[in-house]
Design a protein around this motif. Structure first.
Motif, PDB file in Angstrom:
ATOM      1  N   ALA A 183      26.504  27.196  36.089  1.00  0.00           N
ATOM      2  CA  ALA A 183      27.554  26.490  35.896  1.00  0.00           C
ATOM      3  C   ALA A 183      28.036  25.620  37.470  1.00  0.00           C
ATOM      4  O   ALA A 183      28.382  26.339  38.329  1.00  0.00           O
ATOM      5  N   THR A 184      27.453  24.343  37.363  1.00  0.00           N
ATOM      6  CA  THR A 184      27.712  23.819  38.592  1.00  0.00           C
ATOM      7  C   THR A 184      29.017  22.902  38.961  1.00  0.00           C
ATOM      8  O   THR A 184      29.857  22.720  37.871  1.00  0.00           O
ATOM      9  N   GLY A 185      29.337  22.974  40.086  1.00  0.00           N
ATOM     10  CA  GLY A 185      30.653  22.297  40.154  1.00  0.00           C
ATOM     11  C   GLY A 185      30.917  22.185  41.640  1.00  0.00           C
ATOM     12  O   GLY A 185      30.460  22.805  42.565  1.00  0.00           O
ATOM     13  N   LYS A 186      31.901  21.249  42.159  1.00  0.00           N
ATOM     14  CA  LYS A 186      32.200  20.653  43.662  1.00  0.00           C
ATOM     15  C   LYS A 186      33.253  21.733  44.260  1.00  0.00           C
ATOM     16  O   LYS A 186      33.306  21.881  45.352  1.00  0.00           O
ATOM     17  N   ASN A 187      34.026  22.428  43.347  1.00  0.00           N
ATOM     18  CA  ASN A 187      35.038  23.165  43.648  1.00  0.00           C
ATOM     19  C   ASN A 187      35.280  24.394  42.788  1.00  0.00           C
ATOM     20  O   ASN A 187      34.507  24.530  41.587  1.00  0.00           O
ATOM     21  N   VAL A 188      35.794  25.393  42.963  1.00  0.00           N
ATOM     22  CA  VAL A 188      36.195  26.524  42.290  1.00  0.00           C
ATOM     23  C   VAL A 188      36.843  26.461  41.138  1.00  0.00           C
ATOM     24  O   VAL A 188      36.235  27.011  39.844  1.00  0.00           O
ATOM     25  N   ASP A 189      37.581  25.168  40.753  1.00  0.00           N
ATOM     26  CA  ASP A 189      38.248  24.995  39.443  1.00  0.00           C
ATOM     27  C   ASP A 189      37.160  24.504  38.503  1.00  0.00           C
ATOM     28  O   ASP A 189      37.098  24.580  37.259  1.00  0.00           O
ATOM     29  N   GLU A 190      36.217  23.711  39.057  1.00  0.00           N
ATOM     30  CA  GLU A 190      35.240  22.836  38.446  1.00  0.00           C
ATOM     31  C   GLU A 190      34.189  23.904  37.863  1.00  0.00           C
ATOM     32  O   GLU A 190      33.727  24.042  36.589  1.00  0.00           O
ATOM     33  N   VAL A 191      33.858  25.140  38.605  1.00  0.00           N
ATOM     34  CA  VAL A 191      32.965  26.034  38.239  1.00  0.00           C
ATOM     35  C   VAL A 191      33.676  27.072  37.027  1.00  0.00           C
ATOM     36  O   VAL A 191      33.019  27.662  36.262  1.00  0.00           O
ATOM     37  N   GLU A 192      35.064  27.257  37.537  1.00  0.00           N
ATOM     38  CA  GLU A 192      35.592  28.066  36.599  1.00  0.00           C
ATOM     39  C   GLU A 192      35.626  27.463  35.110  1.00  0.00           C
ATOM     40  O   GLU A 192      35.387  28.070  34.159  1.00  0.00           O
ATOM     41  N   ASN A 193      35.947  26.164  35.005  1.00  0.00           N
ATOM     42  CA  ASN A 193      36.025  25.424  33.728  1.00  0.00           C
ATOM     43  C   ASN A 193      34.653  25.418  33.015  1.00  0.00           C
ATOM     44  O   ASN A 193      34.516  25.759  31.920  1.00  0.00           O
ATOM     45  N   LYS A 194      33.703  25.285  33.754  1.00  0.00           N
ATOM     46  CA  LYS A 194      32.256  25.242  33.115  1.00  0.00           C
ATOM     47  C   LYS A 194      31.817  26.674  32.611  1.00  0.00           C
ATOM     48  O   LYS A 194      31.268  27.071  31.633  1.00  0.00           O
ATOM     49  N   LEU A 195      32.245  27.668  33.692  1.00  0.00           N
ATOM     50  CA  LEU A 195      32.060  29.087  32.914  1.00  0.00           C
ATOM     51  C   LEU A 195      32.718  29.277  31.666  1.00  0.00           C
ATOM     52  O   LEU A 195      32.073  29.883  30.828  1.00  0.00           O
ATOM     53  N   LEU A 196      33.955  29.140  31.774  1.00  0.00           N
ATOM     54  CA  LEU A 196      34.655  29.309  30.595  1.00  0.00           C
ATOM     55  C   LEU A 196      34.141  28.633  29.348  1.00  0.00           C
ATOM     56  O   LEU A 196      34.119  29.319  28.145  1.00  0.00           O
ATOM     57  N   LYS A 197      33.539  27.494  29.410  1.00  0.00           N
ATOM     58  CA  LYS A 197      33.223  26.511  28.511  1.00  0.00           C
ATOM     59  C   LYS A 197      31.736  27.254  28.057  1.00  0.00           C
ATOM     60  O   LYS A 197      31.454  27.144  26.780  1.00  0.00           O
ATOM     61  N   ASN A 198      30.826  27.707  29.017  1.00  0.00           N
ATOM     62  CA  ASN A 198      29.390  27.934  28.921  1.00  0.00           C
ATOM     63  C   ASN A 198      29.101  29.380  28.484  1.00  0.00           C
ATOM     64  O   ASN A 198      28.045  29.710  28.248  1.00  0.00           O
ATOM     65  N   VAL A 199      29.906  30.486  28.929  1.00  0.00           N
ATOM     66  CA  VAL A 199      29.740  31.893  28.744  1.00  0.00           C
ATOM     67  C   VAL A 199      30.169  32.095  27.300  1.00  0.00           C
ATOM     68  O   VAL A 199      31.419  31.866  27.045  1.00  0.00           O
ATOM     69  N   PRO A 200      29.477  32.882  26.465  1.00  0.00           N
ATOM     70  CA  PRO A 200      29.700  33.147  25.343  1.00  0.00           C
ATOM     71  C   PRO A 200      30.762  34.351  25.087  1.00  0.00           C
ATOM     72  O   PRO A 200      31.012  34.884  26.209  1.00  0.00           O
ATOM     73  N   LYS A 201      31.504  34.132  24.223  1.00  0.00           N
ATOM     74  CA  LYS A 201      32.712  35.239  23.979  1.00  0.00           C
ATOM     75  C   LYS A 201      32.528  36.658  24.395  1.00  0.00           C
ATOM     76  O   LYS A 201      33.129  37.359  24.983  1.00  0.00           O
ATOM     77  N   GLU A 202      31.278  37.044  23.894  1.00  0.00           N
ATOM     78  CA  GLU A 202      31.038  38.422  23.912  1.00  0.00           C
ATOM     79  C   GLU A 202      30.665  38.937  25.597  1.00  0.00           C
ATOM     80  O   GLU A 202      30.674  40.130  25.824  1.00  0.00           O
ATOM     81  N   PHE A 203      30.552  37.962  26.162  1.00  0.00           N
ATOM     82  CA  PHE A 203      30.350  38.305  27.659  1.00  0.00           C
ATOM     83  C   PHE A 203      31.424  37.885  28.571  1.00  0.00           C
ATOM     84  O   PHE A 203      31.355  38.074  29.679  1.00  0.00           O
ATOM     85  N   LYS A 204      32.506  37.333  28.101  1.00  0.00           N
ATOM     86  CA  LYS A 204      33.574  36.580  29.092  1.00  0.00           C
ATOM     87  C   LYS A 204      34.344  37.598  29.757  1.00  0.00           C
ATOM     88  O   LYS A 204      34.588  37.439  30.791  1.00  0.00           O
ATOM     89  N   LEU A 205      34.441  38.939  29.271  1.00  0.00           N
ATOM     90  CA  LEU A 205      35.383  40.118  29.796  1.00  0.00           C
ATOM     91  C   LEU A 205      34.682  40.544  31.372  1.00  0.00           C
ATOM     92  O   LEU A 205      35.206  40.798  32.125  1.00  0.00           O
ATOM     93  N   ASP A 206      33.312  40.632  31.047  1.00  0.00           N
ATOM     94  CA  ASP A 206      32.499  41.149  32.229  1.00  0.00           C
ATOM     95  C   ASP A 206      31.880  40.218  33.298  1.00  0.00           C
ATOM     96  O   ASP A 206      31.304  40.694  34.128  1.00  0.00           O
TER      97      ASP A 206
END
Length: 211
Positions: free
Chosen positions: A151-174
Motif C-alpha cells: 500500500a503505497t502513499g506519500k504520507n500516513v493518511d494515504e497509506v492508511e486509506n489504501k490499507l483500509l481499502k485493500n486489506v480483506p475484512k478477515e485480516f483487518k483486526l490484526d
C-alpha cells in the motif's frame, strides 16, 4: 501488487502469528491509552520499563491526577519528550474524569480530542482495547507498506486509506500488529532482513538483501 498477492501475504503472517498482540504492557483500556500516548517517538521497551513502576502506584485517571505533573515526570523521565507527555497525561486524565466518568471513550472524536492523542493513538486504542478493525500507521507500517508495494502513499493518511481499502475484512483486526512486528524485526529501516522474511517472494522491493 494485486489482491491475490496481498491475500497470500496476510495469510502467511496470520499462519505465523494467529493472535498478534501489542508489545506494550497494559491491563485496562486506560493503561493502554497512557502507554500509547507515552510511546510517541519512544520504544515500547522504554515505555514498558516506565509503566512497570508507574502503574502499581497510579493506573487510573484519579490516581494519576493525584501524582500531578511533577509526579508523573519522575516515573517517565527516561522516555523521550517526557515533559510534554507528562503535561498531556494529566490534561487527559482531567478530561476523562470530568467528561467521561473516568472511562476511556470508545469514540474516535472523543479520543482525538484528548491532549497528545492523534489519529494513530486513537486507532491503536480502538483496535486493541475495543476490537475495531482500524489500522494505525506508524513508521514501521509506513515503511513496510511502501517498500513492499502493499500500500503505497506519500504520507500516513494515504497509506492508511489504501490499507483500509485493500486489506480483506478477515485480516483487518490484526494487520496493524502483523505489520508493526514485521517492520520492527524483519523489514527493518536500514537493512531489511530479506533472507529471513516469509513473504520475500511476494514483496515487490527491488533492492532485496541476502540476510
Amino acid at each position: 501488487m494485486n489482491k491475490h498477492k496481498r491475500h497470500e501475504i496476510l495469510s502467511r503472517l496470520q499462519a505465523q502469528n494467529p493472535k498478534p498482540e501489542t508489545e506494550l504492557h497494559y491491563n485496562s483500556p486506560f493503561e493502554l491509552l497512557i502507554a500509547v500516548l507515552l510511546s510517541a517517538q519512544a520504544t515500547d521497551v522504554s515505555v514498558n520499563k516506565a509503566t512497570a513502576k508507574l502503574y502499581p502506584v497510579a493506573n487510573t485517571p484519579e490516581t494519576l491526577l493525584e501524582l500531578g505533573v511533577d509526579g508523573v515526570k519522575s516515573y517517565i523521565k527516561t522516555i523521550g519528550l517526557f515533559n510534554s507527555k507528562a503535561e498531556n497525561v494529566i490534561k487527559t486524565c482531567r478530561i476523562l474524569v470530568e467528561q467521561h466518568q473516568s472511562q476511556v471513550p470508545e469514540n474516535r472524536e472523543a479520543l482525538e480530542a484528548l491532549p497528545g492523542v492523534g489519529r494513530k493513538t486513537a486507532n491503536v486504542v480502538l483496535n486493541t482495547a475495543f476490537g475495531w478493525p482500524t489500522i494505525a500507521v506508524d513508521t514501521h507500517i509506513f515503511r513496510l507498506s511502501n517498500r513492499s508495494k502493499f500500500a503505497t502513499g506519500k504520507n500516513v493518511d494515504e497509506v492508511e486509506n489504501k490499507l483500509l481499502k485493500n486489506v480483506p475484512k478477515e485480516f483487518k483486526l490484526d494487520v496493524h500488529h502483523w505489520f508493526i512486528l514485521h517492520g520492527r524485526y524483519i523489514c527493518t529501516a536500514r537493512k531489511p532482513r530479506c533472507g529471513a522474511c516469509l513473504i520475500e517472494d511476494l514483496c515487490e522491493f527491488k533492492d532485496k538483501t541476502s540476510d
